[in-house]
Design an enzyme around this catalytic site. Structure first.
Site, mmCIF file in Angstrom:
data_model
loop_
_atom_site.group_PDB
_atom_site.id
_atom_site.type_symbol
_atom_site.label_atom_id
_atom_site.label_comp_id
_atom_site.label_asym_id
_atom_site.label_seq_id
_atom_site.Cartn_x
_atom_site.Cartn_y
_atom_site.Cartn_z
ATOM 1 C CE LYS A 1 -11.738 -6.331 1.102
ATOM 2 N NZ LYS A 1 -10.500 -5.859 0.721
ATOM 3 C CB SER B 1 -4.699 -6.481 4.241
ATOM 4 O OG SER B 1 -4.310 -5.175 3.981
ATOM 5 N NE ARG C 1 -2.838 -8.219 -3.533
ATOM 6 C CZ ARG C 1 -3.294 -9.203 -2.868
ATOM 7 N NH1 ARG C 1 -2.542 -10.104 -2.148
ATOM 8 N NH2 ARG C 1 -4.506 -9.456 -2.738
ATOM 9 C CG HIS D 1 -1.967 -1.026 0.986
ATOM 10 N ND1 HIS D 1 -2.198 -1.933 2.391
ATOM 11 C CD2 HIS D 1 -2.621 -1.786 0.504
ATOM 12 C CE1 HIS D 1 -3.138 -2.702 1.931
ATOM 13 N NE2 HIS D 1 -3.558 -2.476 0.857
#
Length: 134
Positions: free
Chosen positions: A40, A126, A90, A16
């Site tokens: 989430k 994360s 990613r 990040h």
């Protein structure tokens, strides 16, 4: 031009930080938008996560600000005169998911710029960081 980099950021990873660093080179201002995502379950609320992001970012990055937000990213952009959304990707799975969000945001008048992860950071998520901490 102002850009926004939205995410849950639970936690804010080296990947990040790298996206923010590269976005600062492309845009006049970058807002790291710590968002609420109903799909989430972050460990802390958005204000605590925003404070954690502020603590990680270098003080000298004066063109970068951090804000907490609980609405649509496109609404934030319209309300705060932000012209583009920045997203890090990613892998191809990230790109597929992000492309759908980008198409929706484009239809709402806000384009998205994708920044691919540096190879050495591509495996860090994360979720992986949270798993290692527990």
């Amino acid at each position: 031009m102002r850009a926004v980099y939205p995410g849950t950021f639970d936690p804010f990873t080296p990947g990040h930080v790298n996206v923010v660093e590269r976005a600062r080179e492309l845009f006049d201002e970058v807002v790291v938008l710590v968002a609420v995502n109903s799909s989430k379950r972050p460990g802390t609320d958005e204000e605590a996560r925003a404070a954690a992001v502020r603590a990680i970012l270098p003080v000298g990055w004066t063109s970068v600000t951090v804000a907490a937000w609980s609405g649509l990213t496109s609404a934030y952009c319209r309300q705060h005169d932000v012209g583009v959304i920045v997203r890090g990707v990613r892998n191809t799975s990230d790109l597929q998911a992000e492309y759908q969000l980008a198409a929706m945001n484009q239809s709402l008048g806000v384009p998205t710029v994708f920044l691919p992860a540096r190879p050495e950071l591509a495996a860090v998520s994360s979720t992986a960081v949270r798993t290692l901490r527990n």
